[in-house]
Design a protein around this motif. Structure first.
Motif, short mmCIF file in Angstrom:
data_model
loop_
_atom_site.label_atom_id
_atom_site.label_comp_id
_atom_site.label_asym_id
_atom_site.label_seq_id
_atom_site.Cartn_x
_atom_site.Cartn_y
_atom_site.Cartn_z
N LEU A 189 43.26 39.32 38.49
CA LEU A 189 42.71 39.69 39.58
C LEU A 189 42.23 38.52 40.53
O LEU A 189 42.42 38.49 41.71
N ARG A 199 43.53 37.95 44.06
CA ARG A 199 42.59 37.81 45.63
C ARG A 199 42.94 36.69 46.18
O ARG A 199 43.12 36.67 47.43
N GLU A 229 40.23 45.79 44.93
CA GLU A 229 39.90 45.22 43.64
C GLU A 229 39.12 46.44 43.15
O GLU A 229 39.08 46.62 41.85
#
Length: 68
Positions: free
Chosen positions: A31, A35, A52
């Motif tokens: 993640l 990101r 997310e």
């Protein structure tokens, strides 16, 4: 050129350290990389956070990590 490709994510390795919760830590690292990739594309932080949140909600609903 120093071998760095513009827009590429760096590799983060933990040398010789046992992970306490490897699946959770790998998922968080995935993640983080995702990101950073979205930030590099100048996407709005609110967009990134919504995406997310959807991934986390789906993972909780499925009770599994993406690679399972």
């Amino acid at each position: 050129m120093d071998g760095v490709v513009p827009g590429a994510a760096g590799l983060h390795l933990v040398g010789g350290v046992a992970l306490l919760r490897p699946e959770e830590q790998v998922f968080e690292a995935m993640l983080d990389g995702w990101r950073n990739q979205q930030l590099a594309r100048n996407l709005a932080l609110s967009t990134i956070e919504k995406r997310e949140g959807r991934l986390r909600a789906f993972g909780e609903h499925a009770e599994a990590f993406p690679w399972q």
